[in-house]
Motif scaffolding. Structure first.
Motif, PDB file in Angstrom:
ATOM      1  N   VAL A 145       8.844  -3.932 -16.934  1.00  0.00           N
ATOM      2  CA  VAL A 145       7.898  -3.745 -15.840  1.00  0.00           C
ATOM      3  C   VAL A 145       8.303  -4.594 -14.642  1.00  0.00           C
ATOM      4  CG1 VAL A 145       5.485  -3.994 -15.143  1.00  0.00           C
ATOM      5  CG2 VAL A 145       6.041  -3.226 -17.456  1.00  0.00           C
ATOM      6  N   GLY A 146       8.616  -5.855 -14.940  1.00  0.00           N
ATOM      7  CA  GLY A 146       8.980  -6.805 -13.882  1.00  0.00           C
ATOM      8  C   GLY A 146      10.215  -6.347 -13.135  1.00  0.00           C
ATOM      9  N   MET A 147      11.193  -5.835 -13.854  1.00  0.00           N
ATOM     10  CA  MET A 147      12.433  -5.408 -13.223  1.00  0.00           C
ATOM     11  C   MET A 147      12.201  -4.187 -12.335  1.00  0.00           C
ATOM     12  SD  MET A 147      14.904  -7.371 -13.487  1.00  0.00           S
ATOM     13  CE  MET A 147      15.384  -8.837 -14.380  1.00  0.00           C
ATOM     14  N   ALA A 148      11.327  -3.315 -12.785  1.00  0.00           N
ATOM     15  CA  ALA A 148      11.013  -2.139 -11.980  1.00  0.00           C
ATOM     16  C   ALA A 148      10.377  -2.574 -10.658  1.00  0.00           C
ATOM     17  CB  ALA A 148      10.061  -1.223 -12.751  1.00  0.00           C
ATOM     18  N   GLU A 149       9.492  -3.565 -10.736  1.00  0.00           N
ATOM     19  CA  GLU A 149       8.874  -4.086  -9.510  1.00  0.00           C
ATOM     20  C   GLU A 149       9.919  -4.688  -8.593  1.00  0.00           C
ATOM     21  OE1 GLU A 149       5.732  -6.813 -10.396  1.00  0.00           O
ATOM     22  OE2 GLU A 149       4.441  -5.245 -11.240  1.00  0.00           O
ATOM     23  N   LYS A 150      10.828  -5.428  -9.197  1.00  0.00           N
ATOM     24  CA  LYS A 150      11.891  -6.062  -8.407  1.00  0.00           C
ATOM     25  C   LYS A 150      12.752  -4.989  -7.741  1.00  0.00           C
ATOM     26  CE  LYS A 150      11.348 -10.350  -8.402  1.00  0.00           C
ATOM     27  NZ  LYS A 150      11.122 -11.036  -7.120  1.00  0.00           N
ATOM     28  N   PHE A 208      13.573  -4.634  -3.903  1.00  0.00           N
ATOM     29  CA  PHE A 208      14.973  -4.615  -3.468  1.00  0.00           C
ATOM     30  C   PHE A 208      15.215  -3.455  -2.502  1.00  0.00           C
ATOM     31  CE2 PHE A 208      19.408  -3.177  -4.592  1.00  0.00           C
ATOM     32  CZ  PHE A 208      20.069  -4.212  -3.957  1.00  0.00           C
ATOM     33  N   MET A 209      14.744  -2.268  -2.881  1.00  0.00           N
ATOM     34  CA  MET A 209      14.907  -1.091  -2.035  1.00  0.00           C
ATOM     35  C   MET A 209      14.167  -1.302  -0.718  1.00  0.00           C
ATOM     36  SD  MET A 209      16.947   0.559  -3.771  1.00  0.00           S
ATOM     37  CE  MET A 209      17.109   2.014  -2.722  1.00  0.00           C
ATOM     38  N   ALA A 210      12.964  -1.862  -0.828  1.00  0.00           N
ATOM     39  CA  ALA A 210      12.125  -2.051   0.360  1.00  0.00           C
ATOM     40  C   ALA A 210      12.766  -3.023   1.343  1.00  0.00           C
ATOM     41  CB  ALA A 210      10.741  -2.555  -0.057  1.00  0.00           C
TER      42      ALA A 210
END
Lengths: 446, 220
Positions: free
Chosen positions: A417-422, A426-428
């Protein structure tokens, strides 16, 4: 490690405690492969003079950064006085190469050296308190022709002096023929032998050649005589040796010299980096230390180029401390890893000051950090300028843990979950790998 | 900041470090019954702050110290006087050494025969050398006739000298049983950091045979 164990290792010849009875100022230490790997720093004036106070300061400087023994390799004037000042102020054992001083006494002419002058020099230095003597007694007359076709011939100063003497007189070296008499002197003061490798290779091309190993055989023979006479003995080793030939050196030394402690100069693992030979040699030193070498003689960045200054001495000592420590870790020395673990823990928890303070060189560690993030607040920050705040792997791991604790998630799931948020973050932020104020050139993270 | 090249040993201070001594304090194990005082450097650490903002202490880290009493803030020494003779009493107490006059120091001992330095000898007072160390007031020692004074000799006779015990304490970083202490310290380190594979190798080398196998080299 018990006192009984130390005694048994010394009795067996596998360790030495270099402690001349005339150097009571020294704090006892042991050199042996079942002990922490030790390092030696060389100091000494040369014909280009440096003052006595400078030499004392160099000795203190090297022991401050961690030198376990110091060799005074002075060759110019004031040899006796310089040594006296160093010994009276040194908390670590001092080693010398007495043939240097003997040579000065005959005006630098090797062929004029005599046993009497050499013997007198040994007694002079033993009375002052020198703890170990490098003696190149293995440079025998028949071995000298073996060096004729070498790329770099004989590179040891002591070795070349004795080779010149042998050739000039066409006689066997008096260091070899008088060896028992030398033992008598050594055991009268408890000066330890450091049997010199006068025929060590001076280049990668000459590593592990016939001359080198012929000399080693003789050093083994002399070790037995020294031990018969209760003299403490270690064996000096190379020099310049590529990585794949290093282990053979250690194996042969153990076998031939009955496990007497090995004391090597590096070895340098390549010849192509003058100016960086503390590094070319620390690679070899770490390896040979792991294989069982008991003491590593440092090499400074000035090796082959000039006399080292204070910064060079410090760089050499720190480089060798880390090589010796890496060997201690690989050997499984109890306690060695405590400091590593403490640094790792401090690093992971962003206790910056602790990380600096635990370092072999706290000053440089802090300086490097502060070069890009000088503000005091940065030392509380959970990142450094290497990756910036958003891409610090250690910070992310901590965030994940915190997130897991809050959400009551299991660690693995939290990570996903945390990596998906990161990833979104990152994209943003424009999908730039390196963010913020990371300096050029410092970006190749593991 | 001052260029590092110019700093002297006296000006270097390792931050958060203290000179400490481990003393045998009545439990000495050497045959001479000499009490020992072995120096170390201890680096103090700040506490860990966990996710709940709780502080957890970190034990100080002790390291081997080669710098001598020069780094002891309670001691003040002058290079013109030299350091105290830590081992002098141990050496004399063994009863196998004698003081003697020693060899006379000659001008050539200081290399004044070297090409270009002959002039210095000519300028010196009779028999004197330059920059003589002013602090030494003792005569040299040597083994009495027929005696051997090496640590190897004592070891072979089964004697534990103060030097040997000093070494043992030093190598153990002042801990009675280094290994047990180490385990204790490592228990405090979170599992996440500590790779189980890299846990300290079983035991440090005791016998020859064990020592060979303990060297985990790339080809073994």
């Amino acid at each position: 490690m018990t006192p009984e164990f130390v005694r048994d290792e010394v009795a067996r010849g596998r360790a030495i405690i270099p402690n001349n009875i005339n150097h009571p100022e020294s704090e006892p230490m042991a050199i042996g492969r079942n002990f922490l790997v030790k390092i030696n720093a060389n100091i000494g004036n040369s014909a280009v003079a440096s003052s006595i106070e400078e030499e004392v300061e160099k000795m203190r400087w090297s022991t401050l950064w961690g030198a376990d023994t110091v060799m005074d390799l002075s060759t110019g004037k004031n040899i006796h006085s310089t040594r006296e000042w160093i010994l009276r102020n040194s908390p670590v054992p001092i080693g010398t190469v007495p043939i240097y001083q003997a040579l000065e006494k005959v005006g630098g002419k090797a062929e004029e050296l005599t046993w009497e002058i050499y013997r007198d020099t040994l007694i002079e230095q033993a009375e002052q308190g020198v703890d170990y003597f490098t003696i190149h007694a293995g440079v025998r007359l028949p071995y000298i022709p073996m060096t004729a076709n070498r790329t770099t011939g004989i590179v040891s100063r002591g070795g070349s002096i004795m080779a010149k003497w042998c050739l000039a007189h066409h006689e066997e070296s008096f260091l070899y023929t008088r060896f028992r008499e030398i033992c008598e002197i050594m055991r009268t003061y408890d000066v330890a032998f450091s049997l010199g490798d006068g025929l060590r290779p001076g280049s990668i091309a000459d590593a592990n050649d016939e001359a080198q190993f012929a000399e080693l055989d003789t050093l083994g023979e002399l070790t037995k005589i020294a031990w018969e006479m209760d003299c403490q003995t270690m064996i000096e080793g190379p020099g310049h040796v590529p990585m794949h030939l290093i282990k053979e050196n250690m194996d042969k030394q153990l076998e031939v010299c009955g496990e007497a402690p090995f004391y090597t100069l590096g070895p340098l693992t390549t010849d192509i980096a003058p100016g960086f030979d503390h590094i070319t040699s620390a690679i070899g030193a770490a390896m040979i230390g792991w294989f069982g070498t008991a003491m590593l003689c440092y090499v400074t960045p000035k090796e082959h180029l000039g006399l080292p200054n204070k910064k060079d001495v410090k760089d050499g000592v720190i480089t060798y401390k880390l090589a010796a420590h890496a060997a201690d870790l690989a050997k499984g020395h109890p306690g060695a890893q405590m400091r590593d673990n403490a640094v790792s823990k401090a690093r992971f928890e962003f206790r910056w000051e602790d990380q600096f303070n635990l370092a072999l060189d706290p000053i440089i560690a802090k300086e490097f950090h502060d070069e890009t993030l000088p503000a005091e607040g940065a030392k509380l920050a959970h990142f450094c300028s290497m990756c910036g705040p958003h891409f610090c792997s250690m910070k992310i791991t901590q965030d994940v843990r915190e997130y897991a604790a809050q959400e009551g998630l299991e660690a693995e799931k939290a990570l996903a979950v945390g990596m998906a948020e990161k990833a979104q973050e990152f994209m943003a932020s424009g999908a730039e790998i390196y963010q913020g104020n990371a300096p050029e050139g410092g970006k190749d993270h593991h | 900041m001052k260029d590092e090249k110019e700093l002297t040993s006296d000006e270097i201070r390792f931050p958060n470090s203290t000179k400490i001594y481990i003393t045998t304090n009545g439990n000495t194990r050497n045959d001479a019954k000499a009490e020992l005082r072995v120096p170390f450097r201890e680096i103090s650490l700040s506490p860990t702050r966990d996710v709940n903002d709780q502080l957890e202490k970190n034990a100080p880290i002790r390291v081997y110290d080669t710098s001598g009493v020069w780094t002891d803030p309670d001691s003040k020494f002058d290079i013109r006087e030299g350091l105290p003779g830590l081992r002098r009493d141990w050496i004399v107490a063994r009863g196998d050494v004698e003081e003697y006059e020693g060899r006379e120091v000659l001008p050539q001992d200081d290399g004044y025969l070297t090409k270009g330095a002959e002039g210095i000898a000519a300028r010196l007072p009779e028999g004197g050398t330059q920059n003589e160390f002013p602090g030494l007031k003792r005569a040299p020692l040597r083994a009495r006739s027929g005696q051997v004074v090496t640590q190897m000799h004592y070891a072979r006779k089964g004697i534990i000298t103060p030097e040997m015990e000093y070494v043992a304490i030093r190598e153990n970083l002042g801990r009675k049983v280094a290994f047990e202490q180490l385990q204790g310290a490592m228990d405090g380190i979170s599992d996440e950091i500590q790779n189980p594979k890299s846990k300290i190798a079983t035991r440090f080398i005791i016998s020859t045979k064990a020592s060979r196998s303990a060297h985990r080299s790339p080809d073994s």
